[in-house]
Design a protein around this motif. Structure first.
Motif, PDB file in Angstrom:
ATOM      1  N   UNK A  71      33.230  39.337 -32.110  1.00 29.20           N
ATOM      2  CA  UNK A  71      32.584  39.409 -33.909  1.00 29.20           C
ATOM      3  C   UNK A  71      30.788  39.451 -34.049  1.00 29.20           C
ATOM      4  N   UNK A  72      30.425  41.221 -34.392  1.00 29.21           N
ATOM      5  CA  UNK A  72      29.128  41.987 -33.882  1.00 29.21           C
ATOM      6  C   UNK A  72      28.391  40.317 -35.194  1.00 29.21           C
ATOM      7  N   UNK A  73      27.278  40.078 -34.882  1.00 28.26           N
ATOM      8  CA  UNK A  73      26.388  39.378 -36.367  1.00 28.26           C
ATOM      9  C   UNK A  73      25.814  40.658 -36.147  1.00 28.26           C
ATOM     10  N   UNK A  74      25.080  41.200 -37.157  1.00 25.15           N
ATOM     11  CA  UNK A  74      23.522  42.209 -37.250  1.00 25.15           C
ATOM     12  C   UNK A  74      24.017  43.173 -36.082  1.00 25.15           C
ATOM     13  N   UNK A  77      36.561  29.262 -38.949  1.00 21.30           N
ATOM     14  CA  UNK A  77      36.397  28.740 -37.695  1.00 21.30           C
ATOM     15  C   UNK A  77      35.450  28.707 -37.269  1.00 21.30           C
ATOM     16  N   UNK A  78      35.596  27.754 -36.389  1.00 14.47           N
ATOM     17  CA  UNK A  78      33.793  27.466 -35.413  1.00 14.47           C
ATOM     18  C   UNK A  78      33.469  27.977 -34.425  1.00 14.47           C
ATOM     19  N   UNK A  79      32.053  28.460 -34.258  1.00 12.73           N
ATOM     20  CA  UNK A  79      30.761  29.456 -33.048  1.00 12.73           C
ATOM     21  C   UNK A  79      31.348  28.579 -31.955  1.00 12.73           C
ATOM     22  N   UNK A  80      31.829  29.037 -30.920  1.00  6.78           N
ATOM     23  CA  UNK A  80      32.120  28.874 -29.623  1.00  6.78           C
ATOM     24  C   UNK A  80      30.786  29.260 -29.200  1.00  6.78           C
ATOM     25  N   UNK A 108      31.862  29.805 -39.491  1.00  6.42           N
ATOM     26  CA  UNK A 108      31.813  30.893 -39.669  1.00  6.42           C
ATOM     27  C   UNK A 108      33.396  31.822 -40.604  1.00  6.42           C
ATOM     28  N   UNK A 109      33.220  32.811 -41.666  1.00  4.66           N
ATOM     29  CA  UNK A 109      34.095  33.477 -42.032  1.00  4.66           C
ATOM     30  C   UNK A 109      34.162  34.255 -41.354  1.00  4.66           C
ATOM     31  N   UNK A 152      31.171  37.544 -48.569  1.00  6.97           N
ATOM     32  CA  UNK A 152      30.629  37.065 -48.349  1.00  6.97           C
ATOM     33  C   UNK A 152      31.238  34.691 -48.310  1.00  6.97           C
ATOM     34  N   UNK A 153      31.289  33.776 -47.247  1.00 10.15           N
ATOM     35  CA  UNK A 153      31.433  32.606 -47.105  1.00 10.15           C
ATOM     36  C   UNK A 153      30.400  31.995 -46.979  1.00 10.15           C
TER      37      UNK A 153
END
Length: 202
Positions: A71-74, A93-96, A117-118, A136-137
């Motif tokens: 997923x794109x963040x910013x 889930x967790x960030x890989x 993260x959500x 919002x997560x």
């Protein structure tokens, strides 16, 4: 890491045993190309996805169904996430890892106890499929092991038919409560670590 705590939580609920073995986890890691953190391994080795504890605000995704999302963040960063919990079209889930496009570099965030993260695991639009924004997560600032414990504690409480104090229809959203808890803890951390902030936060 959290094996004993998970067993204590499980003791208040169903006797349903997990069918996952260490060999199953190793096979899944090979398939995904990702090492599962110890806390997540212990969760799958302790709880069965059909356990009644997972009938309220989030279901445990079966081990065999785990898959990677990007997923794109910013606009500059692509975050790889492995969700293991879902509620309706949302997942947690967790960030890989994360890829920084402008620098063409990869980085990872504490592989032993990564950040949560959500995201949308069943996206209905292209934007929901691509981006991490739009919902919002409050778990964003939580580590995996902490998130699992708080999530399971809440789930198991709601699953108890004899707990009169919990009104499932009128109780506030767990995720909203989590947001308040994390904000309070952050303020307490600031006050304990930096006394000068006491006057600012007052």
């Amino acid at each position: 890491m959290i094996s004993e705590e998970l067993k204590k939580i499980k003791s208040f609920g169903s006797s349903m045993e997990s069918s996952v073995t260490p060999e199953d986890i190793a096979d899944k890691e090979k398939e995904l190309g990702v090492m599962l953190p110890q806390a997540l391994q212990e969760l799958y080795l302790t709880f069965h996805p059909d356990d009644p504890a997972f009938t309220e605000k989030g279901n445990l995704i079966p081990l065999e169904e785990l898959k990677i999302y990007k997923c794109v963040y910013w606009t500059d960063t692509i975050i790889t996430i492995l969700p293991f919990c879902r509620h309706e079209k949302y997942g947690y889930g967790f960030e890989v890892s994360r890829y920084h496009k402008s620098k063409d570099t990869m980085s990872s965030n504490d592989p032993e106890d990564p950040q949560m993260w959500g995201l949308y695991v069943l996206p209905e639009t292209r934007r929901e499929e691509k981006y991490l924004e739009g919902r919002e997560v409050p778990c964003n600032q939580s580590k995996l092991s902490q998130w699992i414990m708080e999530w399971l504690g809440y789930q198991q409480t709601l699953a108890q038919p004899s707990v009169a104090a919990v009104n499932k229809d009128k109780a506030e959203s767990y995720w909203k409560k989590c947001g308040s808890i994390f904000r309070i803890r952050f303020i307490m951390f600031l006050r304990s670590s930096f006394p000068v902030t006491e006057q600012i936060l007052a």
